[in-house]
Enzyme design. Sequence first.
Site, mmCIF file in Angstrom:
data_model
loop_
_atom_site.group_PDB
_atom_site.id
_atom_site.type_symbol
_atom_site.label_atom_id
_atom_site.label_comp_id
_atom_site.label_asym_id
_atom_site.label_seq_id
_atom_site.Cartn_x
_atom_site.Cartn_y
_atom_site.Cartn_z
ATOM 1 N N LYS A 33 9.810 -4.254 15.771
ATOM 2 C CA LYS A 33 10.209 -3.191 14.933
ATOM 3 C C LYS A 33 10.595 -2.366 16.173
ATOM 4 O O LYS A 33 11.729 -2.078 15.038
ATOM 5 C CB LYS A 33 8.558 -2.289 15.004
ATOM 6 C CG LYS A 33 8.285 -2.912 13.909
ATOM 7 C CD LYS A 33 8.436 -3.482 12.193
ATOM 8 C CE LYS A 33 8.248 -2.142 11.915
ATOM 9 N NZ LYS A 33 8.865 -2.878 10.867
ATOM 10 N N TYR A 64 4.688 -7.405 17.386
ATOM 11 C CA TYR A 64 4.849 -6.420 16.135
ATOM 12 C C TYR A 64 5.484 -5.304 17.270
ATOM 13 O O TYR A 64 6.707 -5.077 15.863
ATOM 14 C CB TYR A 64 3.273 -5.940 16.133
ATOM 15 C CG TYR A 64 3.612 -5.488 15.084
ATOM 16 C CD1 TYR A 64 4.826 -5.305 14.127
ATOM 17 C CD2 TYR A 64 2.847 -3.897 14.977
ATOM 18 C CE1 TYR A 64 4.140 -4.329 12.816
ATOM 19 C CE2 TYR A 64 2.704 -3.553 13.579
ATOM 20 C CZ TYR A 64 3.809 -3.122 13.372
ATOM 21 O OH TYR A 64 3.779 -2.761 11.826
ATOM 22 N N PHE A 84 0.932 -1.491 -0.012
ATOM 23 C CA PHE A 84 0.094 -0.091 -0.313
ATOM 24 C C PHE A 84 0.385 1.597 0.121
ATOM 25 O O PHE A 84 0.866 1.574 -1.013
ATOM 26 C CB PHE A 84 -1.264 -0.584 1.444
ATOM 27 C CG PHE A 84 -1.054 1.312 1.343
ATOM 28 C CD1 PHE A 84 -2.408 2.497 0.462
ATOM 29 C CD2 PHE A 84 -1.324 1.909 3.058
ATOM 30 C CE1 PHE A 84 -2.446 3.283 1.163
ATOM 31 C CE2 PHE A 84 -1.701 2.824 4.152
ATOM 32 C CZ PHE A 84 -2.466 3.871 2.372
#
Length: 335
Positions: free
Chosen positions: A153, A149, A11
């Site tokens: 990160k 997650y 995206f």
Amino acid sequence: MRYLITGGAGFIGSHLAERLLDRGDRVVLLDNLSTGSVENIRHLKSSPLLEYHLDGIENRQLLAELVDDADVIVHLAAAVGVKLIVESPVRTIETNVNGTQLILEAACKKKKLVLTASTSEVYGKSTNIPFREDADLVLGPTTKGRWSYAASKALDEFLALSYWKEKKLPVIVVRLFNTVGPRQTGRYGMVLPNFVKSALDNSPITIYGTGKQTRCFCDVRDTIEGLLRLMNTERAVGEVVNVGNIEEITIEDLAGRVKERTASSSSIEYVPYDQAYEPGFEDMMRRVPCVDKLHALTGFRPETPLNEIVDRVSDHFRQKSVLDGPCKVAAGGIA
Ligand code: UDP
């Protein structure tokens, strides 16, 4: 300039590629299509300035060649989307940590500038609003999958900043806050495409939890503008920078707003978190960026109003349903 974009068929990657090609830059996309889609780049494929490779970062030889040829590397390839993370935590951790390590290692040989995408998830359940880049990160226990997650990160960020500190590899880390716009898929749980799709189908809009949790939605065009400006800013090297819009809305109000702007007759339903995700799921109640640093570095703040964003996303799904027939979900999207 020649840009290598990992996750370039996703995206955000596809929007960045489009913008760069429009201004005459050369773009090389690397994407394994795990969550991205050729559909996202179909309109770009005829450009003589575009080269794309449907392959993974772990193809070290290809990566080394592409890095060698690039002036700047934008690392967007990642496993994202809360649903994907909860359902496939191994894939999330491995993709995010190993992928970033391979990029940094390859870029370091020729000291190529790397802009790497992180996420507002790293702030976790901190209540210290608005989130400033130097604030503490507040993550939940490792037994709750969602936090993997943020942790993956955060590790990417540590690694990137360490490459800068120790090996003088120029890096810029951006923390993206709920980037939305045309071509974002709802498949991995993102709220806006899901709400808009349901509204256009007049099927129930499902709010997870109480709906009192808030988010700030940033138009992908603003995100791209922020990224491009940062890549042109010497002082951004070695820094972590939030990129987001500060217009805050509850998820309940977002559902109402989407219904109103699409003139939908959808009902609004509430689904408990443990049914929507997994038992014991923890959400963050508020998430608002401080964008003073972005503004100080680049003179820019994302300001596209939410109404305009909702309309653009609705237009996208309307056009898609004309092309695909009704009720088809948009494909792909890496962020
Ligand atoms: N959400 C929702 N309905 C959906 C998808 C998401 O109510 O169909 C909620 C989700 O629980 C979260 C917020 O919307 O509180 C934003 O979710 P998203 O996955 O888009 O991004 P997040 O900010 O959680 O990374």
